[in-house]
Design an enzyme around this catalytic site. Structure first.
Site, PDB file in Angstrom:
ATOM      1  CE  LYS A 150      -4.077  -2.090   2.203  1.00 13.73           C
ATOM      2  NZ  LYS A 150      -4.962  -2.022   3.352  1.00 13.73           N
ATOM      3  CE1 TYR A 178      -9.426  -2.174   0.201  1.00 12.15           C
ATOM      4  CE2 TYR A 178      -8.355  -0.568  -1.249  1.00 12.15           C
ATOM      5  CZ  TYR A 178      -8.328  -1.581  -0.261  1.00 12.15           C
ATOM      6  OH  TYR A 178      -7.170  -1.966  -0.038  1.00 12.15           O
ATOM      7  CG  PHE A 223     -13.092   2.045   6.801  1.00 14.24           C
ATOM      8  CD1 PHE A 223     -12.645   1.564   5.453  1.00 14.24           C
ATOM      9  CD2 PHE A 223     -13.456   1.329   7.751  1.00 14.24           C
ATOM     10  CE1 PHE A 223     -12.750   0.144   5.488  1.00 14.24           C
ATOM     11  CE2 PHE A 223     -13.938   0.064   7.619  1.00 14.24           C
ATOM     12  CZ  PHE A 223     -13.626  -0.548   6.361  1.00 14.24           C
ATOM     13  NE  ARG A 277      -6.825 -11.589   6.034  1.00 10.95           N
ATOM     14  CZ  ARG A 277      -7.397 -10.413   6.019  1.00 10.95           C
ATOM     15  NH1 ARG A 277      -7.537  -9.823   4.740  1.00 10.95           N
ATOM     16  NH2 ARG A 277      -7.927  -9.958   7.061  1.00 10.95           N
ATOM     17  CB  THR A 311      -7.403  -4.654  10.055  1.00  4.86           C
ATOM     18  OG1 THR A 311      -8.120  -5.965   9.395  1.00  4.86           O
ATOM     19  CG2 THR A 311      -7.769  -3.739   9.126  1.00  4.86           C
ATOM     20  NE  ARG A 318      -2.624  -5.304   6.990  1.00  6.09           N
ATOM     21  CZ  ARG A 318      -3.679  -5.808   6.663  1.00  6.09           C
ATOM     22  NH1 ARG A 318      -4.397  -6.580   7.611  1.00  6.09           N
ATOM     23  NH2 ARG A 318      -4.404  -5.316   5.852  1.00  6.09           N
ATOM     24  CG  ASN A 329      -3.583  -1.763   6.836  1.00 11.44           C
ATOM     25  OD1 ASN A 329      -3.802  -1.691   5.636  1.00 11.44           O
ATOM     26  ND2 ASN A 329      -4.812  -2.904   7.214  1.00 11.44           N
ATOM     27  CG  HIS A 338      -5.461  -6.142  -0.187  1.00 11.35           C
ATOM     28  ND1 HIS A 338      -6.764  -5.851   0.474  1.00 11.35           N
ATOM     29  CD2 HIS A 338      -5.674  -7.083  -0.913  1.00 11.35           C
ATOM     30  CE1 HIS A 338      -7.810  -6.671   0.080  1.00 11.35           C
ATOM     31  NE2 HIS A 338      -6.881  -7.441  -1.085  1.00 11.35           N
ATOM     32  CD  GLU A 360      -9.418  -8.597  -3.242  1.00 14.77           C
ATOM     33  OE1 GLU A 360     -10.158  -8.369  -2.456  1.00 14.77           O
ATOM     34  OE2 GLU A 360      -8.388  -9.150  -3.031  1.00 14.77           O
TER      35      GLU A 360
HETATM   36  N1  UDP Z   1      -9.481   0.345   7.223  1.00 13.52           N
HETATM   37  C1  UDP Z   1      -9.667   1.439   7.746  1.00 13.52           C
HETATM   38  N2  UDP Z   1     -10.264   1.604   9.088  1.00 13.52           N
HETATM   39  C2  UDP Z   1     -10.922   0.548   9.705  1.00 13.52           C
HETATM   40  C3  UDP Z   1     -10.783  -0.783   9.059  1.00 13.52           C
HETATM   41  C4  UDP Z   1     -10.136  -0.781   7.980  1.00 13.52           C
HETATM   42  O1  UDP Z   1      -8.947   2.282   7.181  1.00 13.52           O
HETATM   43  O2  UDP Z   1     -11.543   0.579  10.845  1.00 13.52           O
HETATM   44  C5  UDP Z   1      -8.881   0.142   5.976  1.00 13.52           C
HETATM   45  C6  UDP Z   1      -7.637  -0.495   6.033  1.00 13.52           C
HETATM   46  O3  UDP Z   1      -6.611  -0.190   5.042  1.00 13.52           O
HETATM   47  C7  UDP Z   1      -7.812  -1.990   5.872  1.00 13.52           C
HETATM   48  C8  UDP Z   1      -8.903  -1.858   4.534  1.00 13.52           C
HETATM   49  O4  UDP Z   1      -9.538  -0.758   5.160  1.00 13.52           O
HETATM   50  O5  UDP Z   1      -6.792  -3.034   5.447  1.00 13.52           O
HETATM   51  C9  UDP Z   1      -9.867  -3.021   4.325  1.00 13.52           C
HETATM   52  O6  UDP Z   1     -10.501  -3.293   5.687  1.00 13.52           O
HETATM   53  P1  UDP Z   1     -10.643  -4.778   5.953  1.00 13.52           P
HETATM   54  O7  UDP Z   1     -11.699  -4.750   7.195  1.00 13.52           O
HETATM   55  O8  UDP Z   1     -11.036  -5.701   4.812  1.00 13.52           O
HETATM   56  O9  UDP Z   1      -9.212  -5.364   6.648  1.00 13.52           O
HETATM   57  P2  UDP Z   1      -8.038  -6.282   5.735  1.00 13.52           P
HETATM   58  O10 UDP Z   1      -8.796  -7.351   5.312  1.00 13.52           O
HETATM   59  O11 UDP Z   1      -7.370  -5.275   5.002  1.00 13.52           O
HETATM   60  O12 UDP Z   1      -7.418  -6.734   7.043  1.00 13.52           O
HETATM   61 MG    MG Z   2     -10.375  -7.394   3.698  1.00 12.49          MG
END
Ligand code: UDP
Ligand code: MG
Length: 161
Positions: free
Chosen positions: A33, A73, A81, A109, A115, A126, A136, A139, A150
């Site tokens: 990212k 997204y 967010f 993961r 996250t 992360r 973070n 992805h 994706e």
């Molecule tokens: N994100 C954010 N605020 C939040 C949760 C998620 O800005 O409270 C952003 C963060 O960059 C995250 C992305 O949105 O990676 C997608 O969210 P997701 O819940 O899918 O998390 P991930 O799968 O990336 O762990």
């Molecule tokens: Mg996700």
């Protein structure tokens, strides 16, 4: 004769279906990212991914427009967010990649961690490189189905090895 040919077609079709399912479970999709490319962490993150046993099937350095980030997204469009996330994701270059390994989605993961970097296990990407819950570092797809969707957002079949 026709029956034999039909039978052979059905056999090949069934095999192709099995192969597709097998491929899907072995692949995931990632992006490095904007916070991480900006901070010069791209090389270190790619090293971590390869050291963890993933092989790179496709990779590109690119930059998303705001519209690209909104489309990527779209599943999060209703989340609070979404605006911040799509602006951030289009603020600087990203590196998109398709990765292969047994159990790719779940293992990736685990490699990247939670996250929120404050909750990410020590040693995860992360925990080491992320700046915040939004910025973070990486992805990782959350399912085989989303990994395929994706990956196809960035790469044509010709670009995947
Ligand atoms: N994100 C954010 N605020 C939040 C949760 C998620 O800005 O409270 C952003 C963060 O960059 C995250 C992305 O949105 O990676 C997608 O969210 P997701 O819940 O899918 O998390 P991930 O799968 O990336 O762990
Ligand atoms: Mg996700």
């Amino acid at each position: 004769m026709n029956r034999l040919v039909n039978k052979e077609f059905r056999r090949i079709f069934a095999l192709q279906k099995q192969t597709k399912i097998a491929m899907a479970t072995n692949r995931t999709f990632t992006m490095i990212k904007p916070d991480a490319t900006d901070a010069g962490h791209t090389g270190k993150i790619i090293d971590r991914i390869i050291d963890a046993g993933f092989s790179i099937k496709a990779m590109k350095w690119t930059k998303l427009s705001l519209a690209d980030a909104q489309a990527f997204y779209e599943v999060h469009a209703e989340r609070p967010f979404y605006g911040e996330l799509t602006e951030y994701m289009s603020s600087a270059p990203i590196v998109a990649a398709i990765l292969e390994k047994d159990n790719a989605v779940a293992d990736f993961r685990t490699l990247i961690g939670a996250t929120n970097p404050a909750e990410a296990a020590p040693g995860t990407i992360r925990a080491e490189f992320a700046e915040s819950i939004a910025a973070n570092a990486v992805h990782g797809s959350d399912s085989d189905e989303n990994a395929a969707i994706e990956g196809a957002f960035y790469f044509s079949a010709r670009e995947m090895s």
